[in-house]
Design a protein around this motif. Structure first.
Motif, mmCIF file in Angstrom:
data_model
loop_
_atom_site.group_PDB
_atom_site.id
_atom_site.type_symbol
_atom_site.label_atom_id
_atom_site.label_comp_id
_atom_site.label_asym_id
_atom_site.label_seq_id
_atom_site.Cartn_x
_atom_site.Cartn_y
_atom_site.Cartn_z
ATOM 1 N N TYR A 1 -126.584 27.516 29.295
ATOM 2 C CA TYR A 1 -125.332 27.030 28.704
ATOM 3 C C TYR A 1 -124.923 27.824 27.464
ATOM 4 N N ASP A 2 -125.256 29.126 27.452
ATOM 5 C CA ASP A 2 -124.656 30.001 26.442
ATOM 6 C C ASP A 2 -123.144 30.009 26.668
ATOM 7 N N LEU A 3 -122.376 29.973 25.593
ATOM 8 C CA LEU A 3 -120.921 30.049 25.727
ATOM 9 C C LEU A 3 -120.460 31.433 25.263
ATOM 10 N N SER A 4 -119.606 32.051 26.075
ATOM 11 C CA SER A 4 -119.185 33.411 25.775
ATOM 12 C C SER A 4 -117.727 33.630 26.138
ATOM 13 N N ILE A 5 -117.176 34.678 25.559
ATOM 14 C CA ILE A 5 -115.836 35.176 25.884
ATOM 15 C C ILE A 5 -115.981 36.678 26.123
ATOM 16 N N ASP A 6 -115.518 37.141 27.252
ATOM 17 C CA ASP A 6 -115.628 38.567 27.604
ATOM 18 C C ASP A 6 -117.067 39.057 27.514
ATOM 19 N N GLY A 7 -118.011 38.196 27.889
ATOM 20 C CA GLY A 7 -119.415 38.586 27.928
ATOM 21 C C GLY A 7 -120.137 38.586 26.603
ATOM 22 N N LYS A 8 -119.466 38.140 25.537
ATOM 23 C CA LYS A 8 -120.108 38.090 24.219
ATOM 24 C C LYS A 8 -120.327 36.631 23.803
ATOM 25 N N LYS A 9 -121.554 36.318 23.491
ATOM 26 C CA LYS A 9 -121.943 34.952 23.170
ATOM 27 C C LYS A 9 -121.524 34.566 21.751
ATOM 28 N N PHE A 10 -120.936 33.370 21.628
ATOM 29 C CA PHE A 10 -120.570 32.850 20.316
ATOM 30 C C PHE A 10 -121.194 31.485 20.047
ATOM 31 N N ALA A 11 -121.860 30.902 21.038
ATOM 32 C CA ALA A 11 -122.392 29.562 20.857
ATOM 33 C C ALA A 11 -123.562 29.306 21.798
ATOM 34 N N GLY A 12 -124.448 28.420 21.378
ATOM 35 C CA GLY A 12 -125.550 27.960 22.212
ATOM 36 C C GLY A 12 -125.687 26.462 22.084
ATOM 37 N N ILE A 13 -126.167 25.830 23.132
ATOM 38 C CA ILE A 13 -126.248 24.367 23.181
ATOM 39 C C ILE A 13 -127.693 23.939 23.390
ATOM 40 N N SER A 14 -128.100 22.905 22.680
ATOM 41 C CA SER A 14 -129.410 22.286 22.899
ATOM 42 C C SER A 14 -129.205 20.777 23.038
ATOM 43 N N GLN A 15 -130.249 20.112 23.440
ATOM 44 C CA GLN A 15 -130.126 18.675 23.673
ATOM 45 C C GLN A 15 -131.431 17.989 23.321
ATOM 46 N N ARG A 16 -131.314 16.836 22.688
ATOM 47 C CA ARG A 16 -132.504 16.064 22.334
ATOM 48 C C ARG A 16 -132.253 14.597 22.658
ATOM 49 N N ARG A 17 -133.243 13.963 23.280
ATOM 50 C CA ARG A 17 -133.142 12.552 23.624
ATOM 51 C C ARG A 17 -134.137 11.749 22.796
ATOM 52 N N VAL A 18 -133.645 10.694 22.186
ATOM 53 C CA VAL A 18 -134.482 9.810 21.385
ATOM 54 C C VAL A 18 -134.236 8.387 21.873
ATOM 55 N N LYS A 19 -135.254 7.807 22.471
ATOM 56 C CA LYS A 19 -135.134 6.471 23.059
ATOM 57 C C LYS A 19 -133.978 6.467 24.056
ATOM 58 N N ASN A 20 -132.923 5.682 23.838
ATOM 59 C CA ASN A 20 -131.838 5.630 24.818
ATOM 60 C C ASN A 20 -130.587 6.365 24.337
ATOM 61 N N GLY A 21 -130.770 7.255 23.360
ATOM 62 C CA GLY A 21 -129.642 8.034 22.853
ATOM 63 C C GLY A 21 -129.839 9.513 23.112
ATOM 64 N N THR A 22 -128.750 10.226 23.309
ATOM 65 C CA THR A 22 -128.777 11.666 23.565
ATOM 66 C C THR A 22 -127.959 12.394 22.517
ATOM 67 N N ALA A 23 -128.561 13.364 21.850
ATOM 68 C CA ALA A 23 -127.847 14.207 20.886
ATOM 69 C C ALA A 23 -127.688 15.594 21.502
ATOM 70 N N VAL A 24 -126.441 15.970 21.788
ATOM 71 C CA VAL A 24 -126.139 17.303 22.311
ATOM 72 C C VAL A 24 -125.622 18.128 21.129
ATOM 73 N N GLN A 25 -126.305 19.223 20.846
ATOM 74 C CA GLN A 25 -126.013 20.005 19.646
ATOM 75 C C GLN A 25 -125.546 21.407 20.023
ATOM 76 N N ILE A 26 -124.523 21.879 19.348
ATOM 77 C CA ILE A 26 -124.024 23.238 19.581
ATOM 78 C C ILE A 26 -123.831 23.933 18.244
#
Length: 279
Positions: free
Chosen positions: A152-177
């Motif tokens: 889930y690298d995010l890119s424009i014209d093949g160049k990456k500007f963002a990355g996404i990670s995810q962490r789950r704690v109990k019944n909650g999900t934190a999606v971080q970019i």
């Protein structure tokens, strides 16, 4: 599984802006905050939450980075360059955070019914909507040669500007970019390239660390051909949250959330002390 539309359109969003806290705001505090919020959102004591955070001159490491054969020397090099090092509590590898990098956490409930790909896809769609007016196609696929590469690298014209990670704690999900808003993407990549070269010194390891090619990374300002400011991105995020939910609240952390934060922060401090103890 849930549809991206369903995840991103709750009846209300909570918005917490910690993007202007300054250089003393530690990434360990950020990860502990997300854990506390994930617990609260997971227990439906808070609506789904969007949190913004910025950290000055910080390299956030993954657990695998701490196993480099010359990790301490790599960290010492980063320290010499004016960066502090934090080992995070979620997956992935080393990334650069500085004044030109905006981090967004989207925190959702019902982790047990939320497929891991649902969370990633929700963040991809959120980012596409955030910059839709720029008229550039944002793609999600692994950018070989970037730091912390992933599906889930995010890119424009093949160049990456963002990355996404995810962490789950109990019944909650934190999606971080992390969004490289301005500054030089390639200079950030060079910093991580040098860290791995020093940390490996050519040795073979069981884990395969990325070979960084700086020209695979860029900031949104570079990709859009105009200077983007953090305030502009913050305003776009707030506007989008209103458009998605129709209602945005700005409540700070509750006493119960602060108690969870204290526990999680102490755990982060202990984890980092152990990882960096020979420093």
């Amino acid at each position: 599984m849930k549809s991206t539309n369903e995840i991103l359109k709750p009846t209300q969003f909570r918005f917490i802006n910690q993007s202007e806290y300054g250089p003393q705001f530690s990434a360990m505090q950020s990860f502990a905050t997300d854990d506390a919020l994930a617990i609260s959102v997971g227990e439906h004591k808070s609506p789904p939450t969007a949190r913004l955070w910025v950290h000055h001159n910080t390299i956030v490491m993954g657990i695998a980075d701490a196993k480099l054969p010359y990790f301490n020397e790599g960290v010492a090099h980063l320290n010499d360059q004016g960066y502090r090092v934090v080992v995070r509590n979620s997956g992935g590898l080393a990334v650069v955070l500085d004044e030109g990098v905006m981090n967004i956490s989207l925190i959702f409930p019902d982790a047990k019914s939320l497929d891991i790909h649902d969370g990633y896809e929700a963040m991809v769609e959120f980012t596409k909507q955030l910059f839709k007016e720029e008229g550039k196609e944002i793609e999600a696929y692994e950018i070989t040669g970037s730091y912390c590469p992933g599906t889930y690298d995010l890119s424009i014209d093949g160049k990456k500007f963002a990355g996404i990670s995810q962490r789950r704690v109990k019944n909650g999900t934190a999606v971080q970019i992390y969004l490289c808003v301005n500054g030089s993407g390639s200079e950030r990549a060079k910093l991580i390239r040098d860290f791995y070269e020093i940390g490996l010194k050519g040795e073979e390891t069981r884990f395969t660390y990325p070979t960084i090619k700086p020209n695979t990374m860029a900031s949104l300002s570079e990709l859009f051909g105009k200077e983007l400011h953090m305030e502009d991105v913050r305003n776009r995020i707030l506007y989008l949250l209103h458009g998605l939910s129709g209602s945005v609240m700005n409540d700070p952390l509750s006493d119960e959330e602060m108690a969870s934060f204290d526990v999680r922060y102490d755990q982060m401090v202990a984890r980092n002390k152990k990882a960096l103890e020979s420093e």
